[in-house]
Design a protein around this motif. Structure first.
Motif, PDB file in Angstrom:
ATOM      1  N   UNK A  12       0.831  -1.194   0.000  1.00  0.00           N
ATOM      2  CA  UNK A  12       0.000   0.000   0.000  1.00  0.00           C
ATOM      3  C   UNK A  12       0.872   1.253   0.000  1.00  0.00           C
ATOM      4  N   UNK A  13       1.867   1.269   0.876  1.00  0.00           N
ATOM      5  CA  UNK A  13       2.757   2.423   0.976  1.00  0.00           C
ATOM      6  C   UNK A  13       3.593   2.588  -0.296  1.00  0.00           C
ATOM      7  N   UNK A  14       4.077   1.472  -0.833  1.00  0.00           N
ATOM      8  CA  UNK A  14       4.889   1.523  -2.050  1.00  0.00           C
ATOM      9  C   UNK A  14       4.104   2.095  -3.219  1.00  0.00           C
ATOM     10  N   UNK A  15       2.916   1.562  -3.452  1.00  0.00           N
ATOM     11  CA  UNK A  15       2.142   2.021  -4.603  1.00  0.00           C
ATOM     12  C   UNK A  15       1.728   3.482  -4.462  1.00  0.00           C
ATOM     13  N   UNK A  16       1.418   3.891  -3.246  1.00  0.00           N
ATOM     14  CA  UNK A  16       1.038   5.286  -3.058  1.00  0.00           C
ATOM     15  C   UNK A  16       2.206   6.222  -3.355  1.00  0.00           C
ATOM     16  N   UNK A  17       3.398   5.900  -2.852  1.00  0.00           N
ATOM     17  CA  UNK A  17       4.531   6.802  -3.026  1.00  0.00           C
ATOM     18  C   UNK A  17       5.000   6.829  -4.478  1.00  0.00           C
ATOM     19  N   UNK A  31       2.599  11.367 -10.430  1.00  0.00           N
ATOM     20  CA  UNK A  31       1.756  12.558 -10.523  1.00  0.00           C
ATOM     21  C   UNK A  31       2.523  13.837 -10.206  1.00  0.00           C
ATOM     22  N   UNK A  32       3.830  13.696  -9.936  1.00  0.00           N
ATOM     23  CA  UNK A  32       4.713  14.826  -9.623  1.00  0.00           C
ATOM     24  C   UNK A  32       4.288  15.570  -8.362  1.00  0.00           C
ATOM     25  N   UNK A  33       3.731  14.835  -7.415  1.00  0.00           N
ATOM     26  CA  UNK A  33       3.420  15.413  -6.113  1.00  0.00           C
ATOM     27  C   UNK A  33       4.665  15.467  -5.233  1.00  0.00           C
ATOM     28  N   UNK A  34       5.688  14.729  -5.614  1.00  0.00           N
ATOM     29  CA  UNK A  34       6.992  14.831  -4.960  1.00  0.00           C
ATOM     30  C   UNK A  34       8.049  14.426  -5.972  1.00  0.00           C
TER      31      UNK A  34
END
Length: 199
Positions: free
Chosen positions: A115-120, A126-129
């Motif tokens: 879950x954490x991997x796919x979100x990051x 999406x260039x959010x980071x």
């Protein structure tokens, strides 16, 4: 990407895993500490999570745990951390882990780690980071997942990563913790060079 000071480590909380995975968790804590990186993680004292935290603390680095209150109630939180932050929800936990980190290490883990991997990685796409995401493929643990992501890329459902080593690559896959820490240093040097060239 600015300088890397804190690395977020995503990993499993199970104790019932192969010794090679446990050793990789210890080495992660040791090497991040030895190279001057602080550690941000999920705040647990069990499984690979606890091993990363303990090794980091023993190595003298800052270890920040972020844990939701509903998980803390099971008494699995680590009580010896530099800082333990208790939050209201998983969503707040994940957001705060991203905010407190400059790069991400993904060790073997279960569905929570996925879950954490796919979100990051999604946020990276999406260039959010613009922070490095490094998948540490201990004993080929992540091979099926890497193959799936390559399949999603080939079929047009996922943006094609840039060439290996590029600063803006969606994610990097390495075979060992040592390779991952070396890659962090190279990415930081490359980012510094780009910033210097622009001045």
């Amino acid at each position: 990407m600015s300088s890397i000071q804190s690395v977020c480590v995503y990993c499993g909380s199970s104790d019932f895993v192969a010794d090679s995975f446990k050793e990789a968790a210890r080495r992660t804590g040791e090497l991040l500490a030895a190279n001057g990186y602080g550690i941000v993680y999920g705040g647990g004292r069990v499984g690979l999570m606890g091993l990363v935290a303990d090794a980091g603390l023993q190595g003298g680095t800052s270890v920040v745990g972020i844990i939701p209150d509903h998980i803390k109630r099971y008494e699995v939180d680590h009580t010896g951390l530099t800082e333990l932050i208790v939050v209201e929800s998983m969503h707040i936990r994940k957001q705060m882990m991203v905010e407190r980190s400059d790069a991400f290490f993904i060790l073997p883990g279960g569905i929570g780690t996925l879950d954490e991997m796919f979100e990051i990685i999604t946020w990276r796409q999406l260039r959010l980071h613009g922070k490095p995401v490094i998948i540490v493929n201990v004993d080929g643990f992540w091979n099926p997942l890497v193959a799936l992501m390559e399949h999603m890329t080939e079929t047009g459902f996922m943006r094609k990563p840039n060439l290996p080593g590029a600063e803006d690559r969606l994610y990097h896959v390495v075979d060992s913790v040592e390779e991952g820490v070396d890659l962090l240093a190279r990415l930081e040097q490359a980012a510094h060079k780009v910033q210097t060239d622009r001045m």
